[in-house]
Design a protein around this motif. Structure first.
Motif, PDB file in Angstrom:
ATOM      1  N   ASN A  11       3.340  -3.609  18.631  1.00  0.00           N
ATOM      2  CA  ASN A  11       4.488  -2.742  18.370  1.00  0.00           C
ATOM      3  C   ASN A  11       5.548  -3.004  19.427  1.00  0.00           C
ATOM      4  O   ASN A  11       5.384  -2.645  20.593  1.00  0.00           O
ATOM      5  CB  ASN A  11       4.055  -1.279  18.381  1.00  0.00           C
ATOM      6  N   HIS A  52       1.180  -6.969  12.185  1.00  0.00           N
ATOM      7  CA  HIS A  52      -0.254  -6.802  11.985  1.00  0.00           C
ATOM      8  C   HIS A  52      -0.831  -8.191  11.710  1.00  0.00           C
ATOM      9  O   HIS A  52      -0.405  -8.868  10.772  1.00  0.00           O
ATOM     10  CB  HIS A  52      -0.543  -5.869  10.814  1.00  0.00           C
ATOM     11  N   SER A  80      -2.713  -5.307  16.088  1.00  0.00           N
ATOM     12  CA  SER A  80      -1.289  -5.038  15.849  1.00  0.00           C
ATOM     13  C   SER A  80      -0.511  -5.123  17.155  1.00  0.00           C
ATOM     14  O   SER A  80      -1.076  -4.954  18.244  1.00  0.00           O
ATOM     15  CB  SER A  80      -1.099  -3.642  15.234  1.00  0.00           C
ATOM     16  N   ARG A 133       7.486  -5.023  14.432  1.00  0.00           N
ATOM     17  CA  ARG A 133       6.067  -4.670  14.472  1.00  0.00           C
ATOM     18  C   ARG A 133       5.268  -5.676  13.644  1.00  0.00           C
ATOM     19  O   ARG A 133       5.753  -6.134  12.602  1.00  0.00           O
ATOM     20  CB  ARG A 133       5.860  -3.252  13.932  1.00  0.00           C
TER      21      ARG A 133
END
Length: 250
Positions: free
Chosen positions: A20, A27, A18, A25
């Motif tokens: 951030n 994944h 992931s 954000r």
């Protein structure tokens, strides 16, 4: 990442890769990691499936992609696209976008302050050749029908409304609780699926939200929704010629 297999069906849990960036954000789901001892994070032409989140009033400033096909699938909300060719496009549940980056394509993405929070998939496909002609596709997509697969992109010349330059088809389906559907298959190809929302079961194997499966033979496989579910699936030619020089997907 732990893996579970049932015959020719391989299961992977939610990705642990992931990024951030605050209001943006991501994944990264790597379909090749479903298969034990596979030496490629991608699977044939399908490089990665990225679950992306954008808060309202978020700008991802102008940047370039090369040598990858980038598909934006937005099941709810809006994603706003501006590019170096002067296009200003809104991708939403009624439209889908394919950016055939080729030799180079510049774009930016944004949400406005009064837009809802956005959760979408950005799908990265490896093209069959390097430095193809850049292009952008932004098309209306068919109305969804509960419990029926919707064909959204495929190789050039397929019946899907949008196309990519390699051997991958993409489908989505909204399943009502208790509904069953066969995974899409193509002779000699494999099928990768991802549970965007909800949960499905096939045999004794359960797939929850953000889990994925890889079916490595074109065997008829039925999944049943344990709750209201939004599921996506890809049929993939694992032996298709691919390039691996994409800006992100590789």
């Amino acid at each position: 990442m732990s893996l579970e297999s049932t015959g020719t069906l391989y299961k992977a849990p939610r990705t642990d890769v992931s990024q951030n960036q605050g209001k943006f954000r991501t994944h990264f789901n790597f379909p090749g990691r479903n298969l034990p001892d596979h030496d490629d994070h991608g699977y044939g032409p399908l490089a990665t499936v990225v679950e992306s989140f954008m808060d309202p009033d978020t700008l991802i400033s102008m940047h370039q992609h090369r040598n990858e096909e980038i598909i934006s699938w937005v099941p709810a909300g809006v994603m706003r696209h501006d590019d170096g060719e002067g296009n200003k496009l809104v991708t939403d549940p009624e439209h889908m976008m394919v950016m055939n980056a080729g030799s180079g394509f510049w774009h930016e993405e944004r949400t406005l302050a009064d837009d809802p929070p956005l959760r979408m998939l950005q799908i990265f496909v490896r093209p069959h050749s390097l430095d193809l002609e850049p292009d952008i596709q932004h098309e209306p997509i068919p109305e969804p029908v509960d419990n029926e697969w919707r064909h959204l992109f495929g190789p050039e010349g397929s019946e899907a409304p949008l196309s990519v330059r390699n051997d991958v088809h993409f489908y989505d389906v909204h399943l009502e609780e208790g509904a069953s559907v066969d995974l899409p298959t193509e002779s000699g190809w494999d099928t990768y699926f991802y549970v965007f929302d909800g949960a499905v079961t096939t045999g004794d194997t359960h797939f929850g939200k953000t889990e994925s499966g890889l079916l490595v033979e074109d065997t008829a496989t039925t999944v049943t929704a344990g709750t209201e579910t939004l599921l996506v699936a890809f049929t993939i030619d694992p032996d298709a010629p691919v390039t691996r020089q994409g800006t992100i997907g590789r």
